[in-house]
Design an enzyme around this catalytic site. Sequence first.
Site, PDB file in Angstrom:
ATOM      1  N   GLU A 245      35.220   9.782 -30.564  1.00 34.19           N
ATOM      2  CA  GLU A 245      34.140   9.392 -31.524  1.00 34.19           C
ATOM      3  C   GLU A 245      32.665   9.382 -30.659  1.00 34.19           C
ATOM      4  O   GLU A 245      32.025   8.509 -30.608  1.00 34.19           O
ATOM      5  CB  GLU A 245      33.933   8.273 -32.130  1.00 34.19           C
ATOM      6  CG  GLU A 245      34.130   6.935 -31.610  1.00 34.19           C
ATOM      7  CD  GLU A 245      35.654   6.549 -31.213  1.00 34.19           C
ATOM      8  OE1 GLU A 245      36.503   7.576 -31.172  1.00 34.19           O
ATOM      9  OE2 GLU A 245      35.921   5.462 -31.252  1.00 34.19           O
ATOM     10  N   HIS A 269      37.203  11.136 -39.718  1.00 33.37           N
ATOM     11  CA  HIS A 269      37.529  10.002 -38.888  1.00 33.37           C
ATOM     12  C   HIS A 269      36.745   9.790 -37.908  1.00 33.37           C
ATOM     13  O   HIS A 269      36.337   8.457 -37.736  1.00 33.37           O
ATOM     14  CB  HIS A 269      38.996  10.076 -38.343  1.00 33.37           C
ATOM     15  CG  HIS A 269      39.665   9.078 -37.532  1.00 33.37           C
ATOM     16  ND1 HIS A 269      40.275   7.996 -37.859  1.00 33.37           N
ATOM     17  CD2 HIS A 269      39.480   8.685 -36.109  1.00 33.37           C
ATOM     18  CE1 HIS A 269      40.538   7.199 -37.024  1.00 33.37           C
ATOM     19  NE2 HIS A 269      39.870   7.622 -35.724  1.00 33.37           N
ATOM     20  N   GLU A 270      36.499  10.680 -36.884  1.00 29.28           N
ATOM     21  CA  GLU A 270      35.520  10.591 -36.011  1.00 29.28           C
ATOM     22  C   GLU A 270      34.032  10.432 -36.555  1.00 29.28           C
ATOM     23  O   GLU A 270      33.385   9.545 -35.889  1.00 29.28           O
ATOM     24  CB  GLU A 270      35.588  11.763 -35.056  1.00 29.28           C
ATOM     25  CG  GLU A 270      36.917  12.223 -34.394  1.00 29.28           C
ATOM     26  CD  GLU A 270      37.712  10.918 -33.863  1.00 29.28           C
ATOM     27  OE1 GLU A 270      37.092   9.987 -33.448  1.00 29.28           O
ATOM     28  OE2 GLU A 270      38.997  11.092 -33.920  1.00 29.28           O
ATOM     29  N   HIS A 273      33.519   6.458 -37.302  1.00 26.50           N
ATOM     30  CA  HIS A 273      33.307   5.802 -36.224  1.00 26.50           C
ATOM     31  C   HIS A 273      31.710   5.510 -35.891  1.00 26.50           C
ATOM     32  O   HIS A 273      31.403   4.707 -35.339  1.00 26.50           O
ATOM     33  CB  HIS A 273      34.022   6.349 -34.946  1.00 26.50           C
ATOM     34  CG  HIS A 273      35.327   5.910 -34.564  1.00 26.50           C
ATOM     35  ND1 HIS A 273      35.877   4.714 -34.670  1.00 26.50           N
ATOM     36  CD2 HIS A 273      36.588   6.607 -34.439  1.00 26.50           C
ATOM     37  CE1 HIS A 273      37.241   4.550 -34.356  1.00 26.50           C
ATOM     38  NE2 HIS A 273      37.690   5.992 -34.334  1.00 26.50           N
ATOM     39  N   GLU A 292      39.607   0.954 -35.234  1.00 22.24           N
ATOM     40  CA  GLU A 292      40.543   2.003 -35.810  1.00 22.24           C
ATOM     41  C   GLU A 292      40.825   1.795 -37.313  1.00 22.24           C
ATOM     42  O   GLU A 292      41.030   2.468 -37.996  1.00 22.24           O
ATOM     43  CB  GLU A 292      41.661   2.328 -34.809  1.00 22.24           C
ATOM     44  CG  GLU A 292      41.288   2.750 -33.502  1.00 22.24           C
ATOM     45  CD  GLU A 292      40.350   3.980 -33.418  1.00 22.24           C
ATOM     46  OE1 GLU A 292      40.442   4.751 -34.683  1.00 22.24           O
ATOM     47  OE2 GLU A 292      39.769   4.419 -32.476  1.00 22.24           O
ATOM     48  N   ASP A 347      45.453   1.330 -23.067  1.00 20.26           N
ATOM     49  CA  ASP A 347      45.990   2.512 -23.627  1.00 20.26           C
ATOM     50  C   ASP A 347      47.450   2.428 -24.216  1.00 20.26           C
ATOM     51  O   ASP A 347      47.915   2.874 -25.276  1.00 20.26           O
ATOM     52  CB  ASP A 347      46.001   3.708 -22.745  1.00 20.26           C
ATOM     53  CG  ASP A 347      44.992   4.235 -22.200  1.00 20.26           C
ATOM     54  OD1 ASP A 347      43.780   4.104 -23.165  1.00 20.26           O
ATOM     55  OD2 ASP A 347      44.773   4.874 -21.450  1.00 20.26           O
ATOM     56  N   TYR A 355      45.648   1.243 -36.156  1.00 19.28           N
ATOM     57  CA  TYR A 355      45.332   2.133 -37.449  1.00 19.28           C
ATOM     58  C   TYR A 355      45.687   2.158 -38.809  1.00 19.28           C
ATOM     59  O   TYR A 355      44.886   1.686 -39.435  1.00 19.28           O
ATOM     60  CB  TYR A 355      45.751   3.632 -36.882  1.00 19.28           C
ATOM     61  CG  TYR A 355      44.870   4.103 -35.717  1.00 19.28           C
ATOM     62  CD1 TYR A 355      44.096   5.307 -35.734  1.00 19.28           C
ATOM     63  CD2 TYR A 355      45.594   4.105 -34.311  1.00 19.28           C
ATOM     64  CE1 TYR A 355      43.469   5.735 -34.782  1.00 19.28           C
ATOM     65  CE2 TYR A 355      44.920   4.452 -33.169  1.00 19.28           C
ATOM     66  CZ  TYR A 355      43.830   5.303 -33.436  1.00 19.28           C
ATOM     67  OH  TYR A 355      43.243   5.995 -32.356  1.00 19.28           O
TER      68      TYR A 355
HETATM   69  N1  BES Z   1      39.140   6.713 -30.439  1.00 19.45           N
HETATM   70  C1  BES Z   1      40.096   7.364 -30.885  1.00 19.45           C
HETATM   71  C2  BES Z   1      40.992   8.167 -29.598  1.00 19.45           C
HETATM   72  C3  BES Z   1      41.125   7.210 -28.417  1.00 19.45           C
HETATM   73  C4  BES Z   1      41.841   5.675 -28.700  1.00 19.45           C
HETATM   74  C5  BES Z   1      40.907   7.542 -27.289  1.00 19.45           C
HETATM   75  C6  BES Z   1      42.223   4.848 -27.811  1.00 19.45           C
HETATM   76  C7  BES Z   1      41.515   6.419 -26.137  1.00 19.45           C
HETATM   77  C8  BES Z   1      42.046   5.406 -26.491  1.00 19.45           C
HETATM   78  C9  BES Z   1      40.024   8.439 -31.881  1.00 19.45           C
HETATM   79  O1  BES Z   1      38.905   7.882 -32.715  1.00 19.45           O
HETATM   80  C10 BES Z   1      41.059   8.576 -32.711  1.00 19.45           C
HETATM   81  O2  BES Z   1      41.693   7.463 -33.364  1.00 19.45           O
HETATM   82  N2  BES Z   1      41.903   9.704 -32.549  1.00 19.45           N
HETATM   83  C11 BES Z   1      43.059  10.169 -33.294  1.00 19.45           C
HETATM   84  C12 BES Z   1      42.772  10.723 -34.417  1.00 19.45           C
HETATM   85  C13 BES Z   1      42.712  10.128 -35.784  1.00 19.45           C
HETATM   86  C14 BES Z   1      42.546  11.021 -36.899  1.00 19.45           C
HETATM   87  C15 BES Z   1      43.908   9.102 -36.019  1.00 19.45           C
HETATM   88  C16 BES Z   1      43.567  10.969 -32.302  1.00 19.45           C
HETATM   89  O3  BES Z   1      43.305  11.358 -31.389  1.00 19.45           O
HETATM   90  O4  BES Z   1      44.839  11.304 -32.748  1.00 19.45           O
HETATM   91 ZN    ZN Z   2      39.824   6.579 -34.122  1.00 22.03          ZN
END
Ligand code: BES
Ligand code: ZN
Length: 561
Positions: A245, A269-270, A273, A292, A347, A355
């Site tokens: 995002e 989703h993005e 954010h 999330e 991470d 989520y």
């Molecule tokens: N911000 C996250 C991606 C992220 C989380 C990067 C933690 C680094 C550390 C992004 O908004 C996200 O949640 N992406 C998900 C997609 C979503 C539809 C669940 C993904 O990448 O799968």
């Molecule tokens: Zn996210």
Amino acid sequence: MDVHTWSRPDLVRIRHLELDLDVRFDRKMLDGSVTLRFDPTAHDELVLDTRDLEIHSVENAAGFKLGERDRILGTPLRIRLSPGSSWVRVVYSTSPQASGLQWLEPPQTAGKRHPFLYTQSQAIHARSWIPLQDSPAVRVTFQGRVRTPAGLHAVMAAERAGEHFEMNHPVPSYLIALAAGALEFRQLGERCGVLAEPPLVDAAAREFADTEAMIRAVEEMFGPYRWGRYDLLVLPPSFPFGGMENPCLTFATSTILAGDKSLVSLVAHELAHSWSGNLVSNATWSDFWLNEGFTVYLERRIVEKVYGRERGEMEAVLGRRELDREMANLQESDRVLHIELEGRDPDDGCTLVPYEKGALLLRTIEQEVGRERFDAFLRSYFDHFAFRSITTADFLDYLRRELPLKTLLDPWIFQPGVPPGAADPHSDAFERIEDAAARWQQGQQVDTRDWTTQSWLHFLRMLDPPDMARLDREFRLGESGNSEILHQYLLMAVRAGHRPAFPRLVEFLNSVGRRKFLKPLYTELMKTPEGERQARQIYQSARQGYHPITQVTLDAIVGGE
Ligand code: BES
Ligand code: ZN
């Protein structure tokens, strides 16, 4: 308070950055400087986070030294401040192995002719390409100047101001982003558009045609979009996430270009954010669920408003089932919303718990107080905390003050699993899919003509054990151009040891870098001796094409080099 930074924002706080960088594809490095501005302070030391940076000099300071490197946190840069000063300039270059950068060779791109670079700063990778206070509790405005070789475009997640980029709202470091490559732009609406490599840009524009409608949907429910433009940048398939995002410029994997808009809940989703996450941000990575969980809740509300209730409910049911499946394999301490991360890589906290359990909590509250009151609460929450970083305790205080509840919050936040009384998403359409799955399992034919991507995913997840040969004969899912369906099919094929699917599996593992897809596939492979041999063999050649973040995850599963 934030255990993932060396810096001491309580003593000296950075307010503004000026980045000036050369993108050196020839040496896989960013080379240049950052000027950091802070309030004048009586304190004589400024500590910055770095990881694998080469520091050439620090201007307007009385000296500097690099400390000891920590495996997770990187290396502190300790700068001795001159009395009364309010800025320093660090001249530096990045390492080719920088954890927050991926340098792609031309063959890894859609166009095959030009290299590509992009950054991924979340959670604590900004420090691998900028020396800064890398904590989500520290928000900065910034300016960026980026030079690229002729013919390639650089973009930043910020507003374009002539030759440079500007972000005039204070943002946390994990949202600072840059990309460079052969990029083309298509306008989608008044304030939104898409950037992609030329071979993908028209398909991307068709896929994302509903973006303006999505922005309007959130604005109606939760208040104005405050970031000016909203553009999407399509990244090559090696991008480790579905989406990121970055403000004004969401980064998205090309694997959501399904041709039928069926995977655009990722855009919802993005985009969401821009309220939950970018406007109101988690102050520490233990509070990640505030980003999330709220975002998944908003995402489903957008999907419901733009694509109808049926689709929103299907996605909620799929989410709930995947949560249960994943939680079964997590240790108890990772099944809570507010997670303990001391001594761990943030991470590691990125499971479905923040989520889906987070979203389920909000849905449970909505169910108790009614949608109208809950929407009014969310709107006031975004206003109240706009452009601030908050902790779980800040949220709980505000919630208890503004919206007294019968639902007990502490079990949700601090205890493992989903508490009793949780909302229970339900889809009638999925009941019909469950019937179809039962009939198919008994050998009957099923009529799949009006099935959506979500129907297929639910159907496939019902088959236990699946007759893979019959699946191939009737549905040819190994040929699917839909990455979610193909991934689900390949996962089942690995579990069943279904050899005919293996060439497709090898191709998938060599071309896609999305961690959500790779992690389950490699994990399944590693469960048998034969699979383990295959996993090691595939990983040996595929690894160099994966992002450093994906490499770390998979090294732990398959074994590193
Ligand atoms: N911000 C996250 C991606 C992220 C989380 C990067 C933690 C680094 C550390 C992004 O908004 C996200 O949640 N992406 C998900 C997609 C979503 C539809 C669940 C993904 O990448 O799968
Ligand atoms: Zn996210």
